[in-house]
Design a protein around this motif. Sequence first.
Motif, mmCIF file in Angstrom:
data_model
loop_
_atom_site.group_PDB
_atom_site.id
_atom_site.type_symbol
_atom_site.label_atom_id
_atom_site.label_comp_id
_atom_site.label_asym_id
_atom_site.label_seq_id
_atom_site.Cartn_x
_atom_site.Cartn_y
_atom_site.Cartn_z
ATOM 1 N N GLU A 139 2.583 33.125 184.463
ATOM 2 C CA GLU A 139 1.982 34.276 183.791
ATOM 3 C C GLU A 139 1.788 33.994 182.300
ATOM 4 O O GLU A 139 0.767 34.365 181.705
ATOM 5 C CB GLU A 139 2.855 35.510 183.991
ATOM 6 C CG GLU A 139 2.884 36.027 185.430
ATOM 7 C CD GLU A 139 3.853 37.177 185.607
ATOM 8 O OE1 GLU A 139 4.550 37.533 184.615
ATOM 9 O OE2 GLU A 139 3.924 37.735 186.719
ATOM 10 N N ILE A 140 2.777 33.335 181.683
ATOM 11 C CA ILE A 140 2.669 32.987 180.266
ATOM 12 C C ILE A 140 1.522 32.002 180.044
ATOM 13 O O ILE A 140 0.721 32.155 179.115
ATOM 14 C CB ILE A 140 4.003 32.402 179.762
ATOM 15 C CG1 ILE A 140 5.092 33.472 179.763
ATOM 16 C CG2 ILE A 140 3.841 31.809 178.364
ATOM 17 C CD1 ILE A 140 6.487 32.935 179.483
ATOM 18 N N ASN A 141 1.421 31.005 180.907
ATOM 19 C CA ASN A 141 0.326 30.038 180.795
ATOM 20 C C ASN A 141 -1.032 30.711 180.956
ATOM 21 O O ASN A 141 -1.995 30.376 180.257
ATOM 22 C CB ASN A 141 0.480 28.936 181.840
ATOM 23 C CG ASN A 141 1.504 27.885 181.455
ATOM 24 O OD1 ASN A 141 1.928 27.815 180.302
ATOM 25 N ND2 ASN A 141 1.910 27.069 182.411
ATOM 26 N N ALA A 142 -1.120 31.667 181.892
ATOM 27 C CA ALA A 142 -2.387 32.345 182.151
ATOM 28 C C ALA A 142 -2.819 33.201 180.964
ATOM 29 O O ALA A 142 -4.021 33.370 180.711
ATOM 30 C CB ALA A 142 -2.274 33.206 183.408
ATOM 31 N N ALA A 143 -1.841 33.747 180.220
ATOM 32 C CA ALA A 143 -2.164 34.603 179.072
ATOM 33 C C ALA A 143 -2.472 33.795 177.816
ATOM 34 O O ALA A 143 -2.962 34.343 176.825
ATOM 35 C CB ALA A 143 -0.988 35.544 178.794
ATOM 36 N N ARG A 144 -2.222 32.492 177.874
ATOM 37 C CA ARG A 144 -2.412 31.646 176.700
ATOM 38 C C ARG A 144 -3.894 31.408 176.433
ATOM 39 O O ARG A 144 -4.619 30.957 177.304
ATOM 40 C CB ARG A 144 -1.709 30.309 176.919
ATOM 41 C CG ARG A 144 -1.820 29.327 175.766
ATOM 42 C CD ARG A 144 -1.213 27.991 176.145
ATOM 43 N NE ARG A 144 -1.189 27.074 175.010
ATOM 44 C CZ ARG A 144 -2.207 26.283 174.679
ATOM 45 N NH1 ARG A 144 -3.324 26.316 175.400
ATOM 46 N NH2 ARG A 144 -2.107 25.474 173.641
ATOM 47 N N PRO A 145 -4.373 31.688 175.202
ATOM 48 C CA PRO A 145 -5.771 31.385 174.887
ATOM 49 C C PRO A 145 -5.977 29.886 174.780
ATOM 50 O O PRO A 145 -5.065 29.136 174.435
ATOM 51 C CB PRO A 145 -5.985 32.075 173.533
ATOM 52 C CG PRO A 145 -4.624 32.122 172.916
ATOM 53 C CD PRO A 145 -3.666 32.298 174.061
ATOM 54 N N SER A 146 -7.174 29.437 175.094
ATOM 55 C CA SER A 146 -7.509 28.022 174.967
ATOM 56 C C SER A 146 -7.841 27.731 173.508
ATOM 57 O O SER A 146 -8.768 28.310 172.943
ATOM 58 C CB SER A 146 -8.701 27.686 175.869
ATOM 59 O OG SER A 146 -9.091 26.346 175.708
ATOM 60 N N VAL A 147 -7.058 26.854 172.886
ATOM 61 C CA VAL A 147 -7.239 26.535 171.464
ATOM 62 C C VAL A 147 -7.806 25.124 171.356
ATOM 63 O O VAL A 147 -7.122 24.150 171.648
ATOM 64 C CB VAL A 147 -5.905 26.632 170.697
ATOM 65 C CG1 VAL A 147 -6.121 26.317 169.219
ATOM 66 C CG2 VAL A 147 -5.289 28.012 170.872
ATOM 67 N N PRO A 200 2.750 26.118 173.660
ATOM 68 C CA PRO A 200 1.999 25.102 174.402
ATOM 69 C C PRO A 200 1.885 25.471 175.874
ATOM 70 O O PRO A 200 2.573 26.368 176.365
ATOM 71 C CB PRO A 200 2.842 23.839 174.201
ATOM 72 C CG PRO A 200 4.216 24.345 173.957
ATOM 73 C CD PRO A 200 4.055 25.622 173.203
ATOM 74 N N LEU A 201 1.011 24.770 176.570
ATOM 75 C CA LEU A 201 0.891 24.966 178.010
ATOM 76 C C LEU A 201 2.109 24.318 178.669
ATOM 77 O O LEU A 201 2.319 23.114 178.549
ATOM 78 C CB LEU A 201 -0.398 24.315 178.514
ATOM 79 C CG LEU A 201 -0.889 24.721 179.902
ATOM 80 C CD1 LEU A 201 -1.258 26.202 179.931
ATOM 81 C CD2 LEU A 201 -2.079 23.872 180.303
ATOM 82 N N PHE A 202 2.910 25.128 179.340
ATOM 83 C CA PHE A 202 4.173 24.632 179.889
ATOM 84 C C PHE A 202 3.979 23.988 181.262
ATOM 85 O O PHE A 202 3.142 24.428 182.055
ATOM 86 C CB PHE A 202 5.189 25.768 180.006
ATOM 87 C CG PHE A 202 5.598 26.370 178.697
ATOM 88 C CD1 PHE A 202 6.308 25.629 177.761
ATOM 89 C CD2 PHE A 202 5.268 27.684 178.391
ATOM 90 C CE1 PHE A 202 6.684 26.181 176.549
ATOM 91 C CE2 PHE A 202 5.650 28.253 177.184
ATOM 92 C CZ PHE A 202 6.357 27.502 176.259
ATOM 93 N N GLU A 203 4.769 22.960 181.543
ATOM 94 C CA GLU A 203 4.886 22.426 182.890
ATOM 95 C C GLU A 203 5.968 23.243 183.592
ATOM 96 O O GLU A 203 7.167 23.023 183.387
ATOM 97 C CB GLU A 203 5.250 20.946 182.858
ATOM 98 C CG GLU A 203 4.158 20.058 182.294
ATOM 99 C CD GLU A 203 4.486 18.581 182.430
ATOM 100 O OE1 GLU A 203 5.284 18.224 183.323
ATOM 101 O OE2 GLU A 203 3.953 17.795 181.630
ATOM 102 N N SER A 212 7.131 39.789 174.084
ATOM 103 C CA SER A 212 6.796 40.412 175.354
ATOM 104 C C SER A 212 5.338 40.849 175.407
ATOM 105 O O SER A 212 4.825 41.471 174.480
ATOM 106 C CB SER A 212 7.697 41.635 175.580
ATOM 107 O OG SER A 212 7.325 42.335 176.750
ATOM 108 N N GLY A 213 4.663 40.495 176.497
ATOM 109 C CA GLY A 213 3.296 40.929 176.719
ATOM 110 C C GLY A 213 2.242 40.195 175.921
ATOM 111 O O GLY A 213 1.072 40.575 175.941
ATOM 112 N N THR A 214 2.624 39.136 175.211
ATOM 113 C CA THR A 214 1.679 38.361 174.408
ATOM 114 C C THR A 214 1.966 36.870 174.599
ATOM 115 O O THR A 214 3.019 36.508 175.110
ATOM 116 C CB THR A 214 1.800 38.684 172.901
ATOM 117 O OG1 THR A 214 2.955 38.004 172.366
ATOM 118 C CG2 THR A 214 1.932 40.181 172.655
#
Length: 213
Positions: free
Chosen positions: A45-53, A151-154, A183-185
């Motif tokens: 869920e955290i990875n999915a909410a991460r914007p692509s930078v 960062p994008l987590f494994e 939370s939520g971001t």
Amino acid sequence: MKRRRLARVGCCVVAIFASGCSAAHVFEPASAPLSHTDGQTLCEEINAARPSVSAFRTMAESTITAGRDTLSFRYAIAAREPDSLRIDLLPNEGAFTLGMLIMHGGEIQSINVQEKTFKRSAGSSTALEEFLGMRGASPEVIQALATGVAPLFECGRVRLYEEGRGDVTVLDPAARVAYTITSGTPHVKRFSILSAEDESILVEGSLYYSRAE
């Protein structure tokens, strides 16, 4: 890759460096790690909410405390994927550059403007550690602190810990870095860089955000 505007426009990092005169404290989360299933789900869920930078520019302020000594600096940081990074070290007042570090295409250069010295380095992490005086620094850590985006987590290798108010701490044992995420971001709230030998904290700090008017 589409460039996305980040919600934050500035941050202040307060880093506390372990002094040789004082005992380093150990990374001790307030709760037990989540189960593998729950942790995997939350990590995804955290990875999915991460914007692509793909590129960013930022001004950062850093207050460094080591023992009884405190130093404050400003940094102008710019980067572009996949391998370009520039950091300018600035004084608290004035617009002149005290030094700069440039990474591009695998070539790493650092310049000390005051001493008029130039150096090439082999490893990016080593160059960042020397330039910033920040043990455990890496391009991934710098991007996370400069953008406020973890960062994008494994998800198969990280451990997640629930914090108060719904925040979560993600520990990456391989990278030796822990990020507490609001939370939520996707925003990094706190970070800790851990020793490769044990769970003692080499560097820790907090990030503060502001929005464009």
